[in-house]
Design an enzyme around this catalytic site. Structure first.
Site, short mmCIF file in Angstrom:
data_model
loop_
_atom_site.label_atom_id
_atom_site.label_comp_id
_atom_site.label_asym_id
_atom_site.label_seq_id
_atom_site.Cartn_x
_atom_site.Cartn_y
_atom_site.Cartn_z
N ASP A 171 0.82 -1.21 0.00
CA ASP A 171 0.00 0.00 0.00
C ASP A 171 0.86 1.26 0.00
O ASP A 171 2.00 1.24 -0.45
CB ASP A 171 -0.97 -0.04 1.19
CG ASP A 171 -2.30 0.62 0.89
OD1 ASP A 171 -2.34 1.85 0.75
OD2 ASP A 171 -3.31 -0.10 0.79
N HIS A 227 -4.05 6.22 2.86
CA HIS A 227 -4.75 4.96 2.61
C HIS A 227 -4.14 3.77 3.35
O HIS A 227 -4.83 3.00 4.02
CB HIS A 227 -4.74 4.74 1.10
CG HIS A 227 -5.61 3.64 0.63
ND1 HIS A 227 -5.17 2.34 0.55
CD2 HIS A 227 -6.88 3.65 0.20
CE1 HIS A 227 -6.16 1.60 0.07
NE2 HIS A 227 -7.21 2.36 -0.15
N SER A 535 -11.55 -1.41 -1.00
CA SER A 535 -10.23 -1.32 -0.38
C SER A 535 -10.29 -1.47 1.13
O SER A 535 -9.28 -1.79 1.75
CB SER A 535 -9.62 0.05 -0.63
OG SER A 535 -9.03 0.12 -1.86
C1 LIG Z 1 -6.14 -4.44 0.59
O1 LIG Z 1 -6.45 -4.60 -0.75
C2 LIG Z 1 -7.21 -3.56 -1.28
C3 LIG Z 1 -7.52 -3.87 -2.70
O2 LIG Z 1 -7.46 -5.18 -3.02
C4 LIG Z 1 -6.43 -2.29 -1.22
O3 LIG Z 1 -7.15 -1.24 -1.79
C5 LIG Z 1 -6.09 -2.01 0.19
O4 LIG Z 1 -5.26 -0.92 0.25
C6 LIG Z 1 -5.36 -3.19 0.77
N1 LIG Z 1 -5.18 -3.02 2.15
C7 LIG Z 1 -4.07 -3.27 2.69
C8 LIG Z 1 -4.02 -3.16 4.14
O5 LIG Z 1 -3.12 -3.59 1.99
#
Ligand SMILES: *[C@@H]1O[C@H](CO)[C@@H](O)[C@H](O)[C@H]1NC(C)=O
Ligand SMILES: *[C@@H]1O[C@H](CO)[C@@H](O)[C@H](O)[C@H]1NC(C)=O
Ligand SMILES: *[C@@H]1O[C@H](CO)[C@@H](O)[C@H](O)[C@H]1NC(C)=O
Ligand SMILES: *[C@@H]1O[C@H](CO)[C@@H](O)[C@H](O)[C@H]1NC(C)=O
Ligand SMILES: *[C@@H]1O[C@H](CO)[C@@H](O)[C@H](O)[C@H]1NC(C)=O
Length: 878
Positions: A171, A227, A535
């Site tokens: 991420d 995010h 997400s």
């Molecule tokens: C988990 O996956 C989603 C999309 O598949 C993504 O948008 C989100 O950032 C991810 N979350 C983590 C904690 O990696």
């Protein structure tokens, strides 16, 4: 074709009308009032090379011997020397197309090279701004959704908080100094592992600058969303003082940062991060790779690695996508890949919002701060001398002297937020409230200002203006926020992408909480906040899988497919909002995770999802499930058929086969005939039940997606709970669906003039920007589009003028990706040399283009399964 990669080899050169390479699926980016959405995600000149051998030295042997063998400069961007993938990501550094061609040819010819695929850009995860809808309050409101998913019972009754499980996250980085995320990084901390593969300034197109620290310290001025910090909190956050609790609050996190503060990521970086997550010993990987394309098969390396990780016992949890408003076939890759556990989104029941009260207004007003919320209670004044215009506060001269020492009330519009706020601050304002100029809430990013700023809706802003015009108004801020119910809490989020996978495989698989999710944000974004998106639903499920993994303790681990099925068996089917009708499996998969039951229940059903495909598929009509009692008590079961809403993807009368965006609900029920209706299952025993479907009698022209759940009803609830197996199918034959939209394909020139099937296009290769551009718009996904060049006189095929148009997703009628555009550079792969490794210039002459799309589930060998467009004459001059 020597190398398997070549047939899937869209080579793109950024410029226009270049020699050899532009031919292959060169999606270009031009501005046209009508066709303005074509752009390629392929990065020119960069390739992922996969080696035939597993040897560690394969990479260095390749680069050393190649430096002498080719004329272009070879740069290595990533090295992968891994049991799961041995290869390189390279760049051929040359501006000369002929040298580029021959270098690439040299690489493809090498016996140590297995395949070569282009490097692609992957978008940042999208965050949905949901309209806030207040609902009715329940007795124990909590902004945490854990009562909806039984996660609270796993924590309290099973004393399971995921301790010892490592969840890897790909991420935007993480603010691990946040008190709910452990306050540090490395061994002994919650965020125990990770890496920054890219650096702050990385945009996807520039060179990554890796370092060992995945900290998100982008700062508010960067425009970063935080995010990765938000999703990390969903998985494993915990703060005693506020009682904020993630799904697996004692699990460890590994953050592999693949996004800079803004921009995209190239897939060669994602591949590296997936391999690093595997090496870090991750039990669960949650990743965000989004292309809204419903094909489960691709030739892309990252889908391949996703499948390999799952085979190695790593659970890969991927979001379904946020394109539900665009109807069917909107689940995205690589969530469509067979082994991924693909997650739809359910709305949380509560959200929390900061609220301000204003003297003279009898209700609270929701606000969101820009950055850290430091605004203090004060009188408010209208900032602009003439309020309510777009240019509100855009110049210093417009500012009312009333703002001195007060909070300035400013309307959004024409100039940027920072200019408006700075003008008010110069006149002495000590804070600012910006109100939206359109409907809906506003979350304004206001970098470069010295006073605190918050934003509110348009309606609330107007009400404040009216109150101030009547007399003095004092504002009081409730910074902690208050909890409010969400009206459609518990139902599928409207943004959650719809299935099915293009060939009617079962997607999405399961649902998590993704609408209005409260979690951690970087401290520079005020530490806490609400985000929505699949997400958010994917990490919810990733955390749930972590709880399952913890529950296995030191026992032998179950296979990932068993664990996924167990979650599906006990998931809770959601209802269509405000009705008692079960929602469709192509929206919700098996339903909302119920983690306590998934962990504790002893009866297991496999498979845990059924697709009957379409009515033309007689092989899929009769299928079976096997029910196994792994517990210690005998249970009696009955089977029945719970009908869900059907989905009407088209309004054939009104709009033909243009998919409805969003798809409509419909009432239609399939019948299931079971081989056994009631049975007893002793401990350790299995029972196989066969069933045959009779689809509903709707008009096959409507292509209704019917669905429901095979309900295995337990007669002794204390010995075992009910189990539900979702199914769907389509009435009619998908093969009969048109692929191209009416009026497409079509041809345009660089000046955006359109050339109909009767018009002649003249393309003079010596004249810059004179090439024809094919504009394609698909109503229906198509596995392959053949692009043939015909001799205009004889109508004989002389060769292919584009290649690589495989696994094409449908285009949307609203929003992005409405068209795809491909320019032709005048080259072709001659029919006489079908194995020609590279296109060559076509001789001068008059040609026709014939574009043939394979219909859904069509047989490439059957002529009528192709849909064909033929252009008018194209005169090629050299
Ligand atoms: C988990 O996956 C989603 C999309 O598949 C993504 O948008 C989100 O950032 C991810 N979350 C983590 C904690 O990696
Ligand atoms: C904290 O949250 C958990 C559930 O997440 C709940 O069971 C517990 O009662 C809460 N404690 C307090 C003090 O609110
Ligand atoms: C706002 O606009 C001004 C020009 O009026 C520009 O100088 C400034 O950089 C902009 N600020 C932001 C944050 O975009
Ligand atoms: C159909 O179902 C969806 C999904 O639950 C829901 O959001 C939508 O409001 C429904 N549409 C109608 C017209 O009832
Ligand atoms: C919910 O359904 C009821 C009865 O069908 C209807 O009167 C009401 O307007 C609906 N509410 C919403 C918000 O759609």
């Amino acid at each position: 074709m020597k190398k398997p990669s070549f047939s899937y080899f869209p080579i793109v050169v950024a410029g226009v009308c270049l020699a050899v390479f532009v031919m292959t699926a060169d999606a270009i980016n031009i501005i046209h009032p009508k066709y303005n959405k074509g752009s390629s995600d392929i990065i020119p000149g960069r390739y992922i090379v996969s080696f035939t051998s597993k040897s560690k030295s394969a990479g260095s042997i390749f680069t050393q011997s190649l430096q002498e063998g080719i004329e272009s400069d070879l740069k290595v961007n990533q090295r992968y020397s891994h049991e799961l993938f041995n290869g390189l990501s390279i760049k051929l550094d040359t501006t000369d197309d002929a040298i580029h061609t021959s270098s690439l040819q040299t690489i493809l010819d090498r016996s140590d090279v297995k395949s070569v695929t282009p490097v692609r850009l992957i978008n940042r995860p999208e965050i949905i701004v949901e309209k806030i809808k207040k609902g009715k309050k329940a007795s124990t409101p909590s902004v945490l959704p854990h009562a909806m998913t039984q996660v609270d019972r796993v924590h309290s009754e099973l004393k399971n908080k995921g301790k010892g499980v490592l969840v890897a996250v790909l991420d935007t980085g993480i603010d691990y100094l946040h008190p709910a995320l452990g306050g540090g990084f490395g061994k002994g901390f919650k965020v125990s592992n990770g890496y920054d593969l890219v650096g702050d300034a990385y945009t996807g197109s520039n060179t990554p600058v890796p370092d060992s620290d995945p900290l998100d310290k982008c700062g508010v001025a960067s425009g970063a969303s935080g995010h990765g910090t938000h999703v990390s909190g969903i998985i494993a956050g915990y703060e005693a003082s506020t009682n904020f609790t993630g799904v697996a609050p004692e699990a460890n996190l590994a953050m592999f940062r693949v996004f800079g503060c803004t921009g995209q990521v190239s897939n060669d970086v994602v591949i590296k991060a997936l391999l690093m997550a595997y090496d870090a010993g991750a039990d669960v990987v949650n990743l965000s790779l989004g292309a809204t394309n419903a094909w489960g098969t691709t030739s892309d390396t990252e889908s391949d690695i996703v499948n390999k990780l799952v085979e190695k016992g790593v659970s890969v949890v991927i979001s379904a996508g946020n394109s539900g408003a665009q109807g069917i076939y909107t689940v995205g890759q690589p969530g469509t890949s067979k082994n991924a556990f693909t997650v739809a989104s359910v709305e949380n029941q509560y959200y929390t919002a900061k609220e301000l009260t204003a003297s003279g207004i009898d209700h609270g007003i929701l606000y969101s701060p820009s950055g850290v919320d430091t605004i203090v209670d004060n009188d408010v004044a209208i900032s602009d001398k003439t309020p309510g215009t777009a240019a509100d506060s855009c110049t210093a001269a417009q500012i009312s002297p009333d703002v001195k020492g007060k909070i300035a009330l400013i309307q959004r519009g024409s100039c940027n937020f920072s200019d408006k706020v700075n003008n008010a601050a110069s006149a002495g304002a000590v804070g600012a409230i910006i109100y939206n100029n359109v409907d809906g809430s506003l979350s304004a990013s206001v970098p470069g200002v010295t006073i605190p700023v918050v934003s509110i809706t348009n309606a609330d802003g107007k009400e404040l203006v009216a109150a101030i015009l009547k007399g003095s108004v004092k504002i009081t801020f409730n910074h902690a926020g208050a909890i409010h119910p969400v009206t459609d809490g518990g139902s599928i989020s409207s943004f959650s992408s719809n299935g099915a996978e293009s060939e009617l495989n079962f997607k999405p698989n399961i649902a998590g909480i993704g609408g209005n999710v409260y979690s951690t944000l970087p401290r520079y974004l005020d530490s806490w906040g609400i985000m929505s998106g699949t997400s958010m639903a994917a990490p919810y499920v990733a955390g749930s899988v972590a709880l399952y993994v913890h529950s296995e303790g030191s026992k032998k681990r179950q296979s990932i497919s068993f664990v996924n099925e167990q979650f599906q068996n006990y998931a809770l089917p959601t209802k269509v909002y405000n009705t008692s009708t079960i929602d469709s499996p192509i929206r919700q998969g098996a339903g909302l995770v119920q983690v306590y039951d998934a962990i504790t229940q002893k009866t297991h059903v496999t498979p845990a999802q059924i697709t009957f495909k379409d009515s033309s598929d007689s092989k899929s009509k009769t299928q079976s499930i096997t029910i196994t009692n792994r517990g210690s008590k005998t249970i009696s079961y009955e089977v029945k058929n719970d009908i869900s809403t059907a989905i009407s993807p088209y309004d054939v009368e009104a709009s033909g086969y243009a998919p409805l965006e969003p798809a409509d609900n419909y009432s239609a029920a399939a019948k299931l005939r079971f081989s056994t209706k009631a049975f007893k299952l002793a401990p350790g025993k299995s029972k196989k039940i066969t069933f045959t479907v009779t689809p509903p009698k709707t008009n096959p022209r409507d292509h209704i997606f019917y669905g429901g759940f095979i309900h295995v009803v337990s007669k002794q609830k204390s010995n075992g709970k009910d189990i539900k197996v979702p199914y769907f199918g389509v009435v009619g034959s998908q093969k009969t669906l048109p692929v191209f939209d009416t009026g497409f394909p079509t041809i345009i020139d660089r000046q955006s003039n359109e050339y109909g099937p009767k018009d002649t296009f003249t393309f003079d290769r010596s004249v810059k920007n004179s090439s024809p551009i094919a504009v394609i718009r698909l109503l229906t996904p198509s596995k392959t589009i053949k692009a043939e060049l015909l001799d205009a006189k004889t109508k004989k095929v002389v060769g292919l003028f584009l290649t690589g148009l495989d696994y094409n997703g449908r285009n949307f009628l609203t929003g992005d990706t409405r068209y795809d555009q491909y320019s032709w550079d005048g080259t072709y792969i001659p029919a006489s040399i079908p194995n020609a490794p590279f296109p060559i210039p076509a001789p001068a002459g008059t040609y026709l283009w014939r574009l043939s799309a394979l219909k859904l589930l069509g047989n490439p060998k059957t002529k009528k399964d192709w849909e064909t467009y033929t252009s008018g004459p194209i005169v090629l001059k050299n």
